[in-house]
Scaffold this motif. Structure first.
Motif, PDB file in Angstrom:
ATOM      1  N   VAL A 333       0.811  -1.213   0.000  1.00 15.72           N
ATOM      2  CA  VAL A 333       0.000   0.000   0.000  1.00 15.72           C
ATOM      3  C   VAL A 333       0.844   1.264   0.000  1.00 15.72           C
ATOM      4  O   VAL A 333       0.365   2.337  -0.348  1.00 15.72           O
ATOM      5  CB  VAL A 333      -0.959   0.020   1.222  1.00 15.72           C
ATOM      6  CG1 VAL A 333      -1.958  -1.114   1.128  1.00 15.72           C
ATOM      7  CG2 VAL A 333      -0.195  -0.051   2.536  1.00 15.72           C
ATOM      8  N   GLU A 334       2.119   1.147   0.400  1.00  9.92           N
ATOM      9  CA  GLU A 334       2.954   2.340   0.481  1.00  9.92           C
ATOM     10  C   GLU A 334       4.427   1.955   0.478  1.00  9.92           C
ATOM     11  O   GLU A 334       4.926   1.397   1.451  1.00  9.92           O
ATOM     12  CB  GLU A 334       2.610   3.105   1.762  1.00  9.92           C
ATOM     13  CG  GLU A 334       3.256   4.463   1.889  1.00  9.92           C
ATOM     14  CD  GLU A 334       2.819   5.181   3.159  1.00  9.92           C
ATOM     15  OE1 GLU A 334       3.516   5.038   4.181  1.00  9.92           O
ATOM     16  OE2 GLU A 334       1.781   5.856   3.124  1.00  9.92           O
ATOM     17  N   SER A 339      -0.009  -4.257   3.893  1.00  8.79           N
ATOM     18  CA  SER A 339      -1.024  -4.176   4.941  1.00  8.79           C
ATOM     19  C   SER A 339      -2.300  -4.839   4.451  1.00  8.79           C
ATOM     20  O   SER A 339      -2.630  -4.774   3.268  1.00  8.79           O
ATOM     21  CB  SER A 339      -1.301  -2.716   5.321  1.00  8.79           C
ATOM     22  OG  SER A 339      -2.346  -2.639   6.283  1.00  8.79           O
ATOM     23  N   TRP A 344      -6.244   1.473   5.867  1.00  3.45           N
ATOM     24  CA  TRP A 344      -4.856   1.633   6.284  1.00  3.45           C
ATOM     25  C   TRP A 344      -4.418   3.093   6.340  1.00  3.45           C
ATOM     26  O   TRP A 344      -3.587   3.473   7.165  1.00  3.45           O
ATOM     27  CB  TRP A 344      -3.931   0.846   5.355  1.00  3.45           C
ATOM     28  CG  TRP A 344      -3.961   1.303   3.929  1.00  3.45           C
ATOM     29  CD1 TRP A 344      -4.761   0.835   2.928  1.00  3.45           C
ATOM     30  CD2 TRP A 344      -3.168   2.346   3.345  1.00  3.45           C
ATOM     31  NE1 TRP A 344      -4.515   1.508   1.753  1.00  3.45           N
ATOM     32  CE2 TRP A 344      -3.534   2.437   1.995  1.00  3.45           C
ATOM     33  CE3 TRP A 344      -2.181   3.187   3.855  1.00  3.45           C
ATOM     34  CZ2 TRP A 344      -2.954   3.353   1.121  1.00  3.45           C
ATOM     35  CZ3 TRP A 344      -1.593   4.106   2.983  1.00  3.45           C
ATOM     36  CH2 TRP A 344      -1.982   4.184   1.632  1.00  3.45           C
ATOM     37  N   GLU A 345      -4.985   3.941   5.454  1.00  2.00           N
ATOM     38  CA  GLU A 345      -4.558   5.337   5.431  1.00  2.00           C
ATOM     39  C   GLU A 345      -5.037   6.103   6.664  1.00  2.00           C
ATOM     40  O   GLU A 345      -4.519   7.193   6.966  1.00  2.00           O
ATOM     41  CB  GLU A 345      -5.076   6.020   4.150  1.00  2.00           C
ATOM     42  CG  GLU A 345      -6.575   6.281   4.121  1.00  2.00           C
ATOM     43  CD  GLU A 345      -7.397   5.051   3.786  1.00  2.00           C
ATOM     44  OE1 GLU A 345      -8.640   5.147   3.769  1.00  2.00           O
ATOM     45  OE2 GLU A 345      -6.793   4.000   3.509  1.00  2.00           O
TER      46      GLU A 345
END
Length: 357
Positions: A333-334, A339, A344-345
């Motif tokens: 995701v980043e 994740s 998640w953000e």
């Protein structure tokens, strides 16, 4: 003489500054690993009425010379994962590759020969040692089983191993009950090193030890890894220990990995609410510092009766309808940070930074 590949105490007398860095070549690759234990009832347990999903689709990779920390609450399946990797417990599904060799498909003598490359350090430093055997016999046993070299050379190798793990010279002829817990764990480490393994599964190797002894054992493992290019799967529930030794960390919950990233990234910016809750539960050794704890309500669901959707949603402060309906996949995701969370953000909105009163 045996070619031990080991180094002297003088060469090991340098503490590493950090955990081992990931290597470019993959040593261990696990894909879709599953282990479901049947729940039996009826006369002689003849009827299967359900399954405990101890490991339910676990995938990860470990580079040569790297340490992957596997963390989570008791009962999340991390020890079962480690034993399935070594084929001490037979997995139901999944693929396991050790240095390119398909461990999951091997049988008989071929699997037995591969066991030289895969060793384990057990959690209990007392129960894992035969009380009727002397220390020299315990450490020499792997060499005897695989008939490595001559008997005289095996004894010499065992003494060398005991020296490497910093035990006294007279340890060779003594019994396990004559040693402290930390010393017994060093014996277990020496035994694991006997056959020059490619992979060592450390199954909570310091959880039964005092804090000061934990540091000594972890530092020894790191020194050995640095000099011998060992690869570790380090299973633990103590996040401080995992942070010290691991280059990457995988967080496990109810049989699945919910977050995986570099150690520094996990601690600086966790992207799953369960990881955040684990980090917030770590005590800060300063009474003047106040840390905001992430609230978790309810009990851990049973692995025999998992909730629908995201299996963490009954305890998650960020849960919404989509969490109850759909189970998130573990995806990047980043910046390579993996994740398994629909939100998640939003995890970063919960501050973990210590605040002074």
């Amino acid at each position: 003489m045996l070619n031990s590949g080991l180094v002297s105490n003088d060469e090991l007398n340098t503490s590493p500054d950090s955990a081992a860095k990931p290597a470019s070549k993959t040593m261990l690759r696990v894909s879709g690993l599953k282990k479901h234990f049947p729940i039996r009832a009826g006369l002689f347990g003849a009827k299967t009425i359900g399954f405990v999903r101890a490991v339910d689709g676990v995938s990860f990779e470990i580079g040569r010379g790297e340490t992957l920390g596997l963390v989570g609450e008791s009962g999340c399946g991390k020890s079962t994962t480690g034993r399935c990797v070594l084929r001490l417990i037979e997995p139901d599904e999944g693929e396991i590759f050790l240095d390119g060799t398909a461990v999951h498909s091997l049988k008989g003598g071929v699997l037995r020969e591969l066991r030289r490359d895969m060793q384990i350090i057990f959690q209990d430093p007392h129960g894992s040692l035969n009380p009727r055997m002397r220390i020299g016999e315990i450490v020499r046993e792997p060499l005897d089983v695989f008939r490595v070299g001559r008997a005289r050379d095996r004894a010499s190798r065992a003494r060398e191993l005991l020296s490497i793990v910093e035990l006294p010279k007279d340890a060779y002829g003594r019994f396990p009950h004559e040693f402290s817990g930390g010393q017994r764990q060093r014996i277990g480490i020496a035994r694991a090193l006997a056959l020059n393994p490619k992979l060592i599964v450390c199954d909570e190797p310091v959880s039964a030890l005092d804090v000061s002894i934990q540091a000594q054992v972890v530092n020894l493992l790191m020194k050995l890894q640095s000099k011998l290019m060992l690869t570790y799967l380090f299973i633990a529930h103590d996040l401080a220990v995992v942070r010290h030794i691991s280059s990457r960390i995988a967080v496990m919950y109810l049989g699945r990995i919910v977050e995986l990233a570099d150690s520094a990234d996990i601690y600086a910016r966790p992207l799953h609410p369960y990881t955040l809750a684990l980090l917030s539960s770590v005590p800060v050794p300063d009474p003047s510092v106040k840390v905001k704890h992430v609230p978790l309500t309810g009990e851990v669901p049973s692995a025999a009766n998992l909730p629908g959707g995201c299996r963490f949603h009954p305890r998650c402060p960020l849960a919404t309808d989509i969490c109850r309906e759909s189970e998130p996949e573990l995806v990047a995701v980043e910046n390579g940070h993996l994740s398994a969370c629909h939100h998640w953000e939003k995890v970063s909105t919960f501050k973990l930074d210590p605040q002074n009163d």
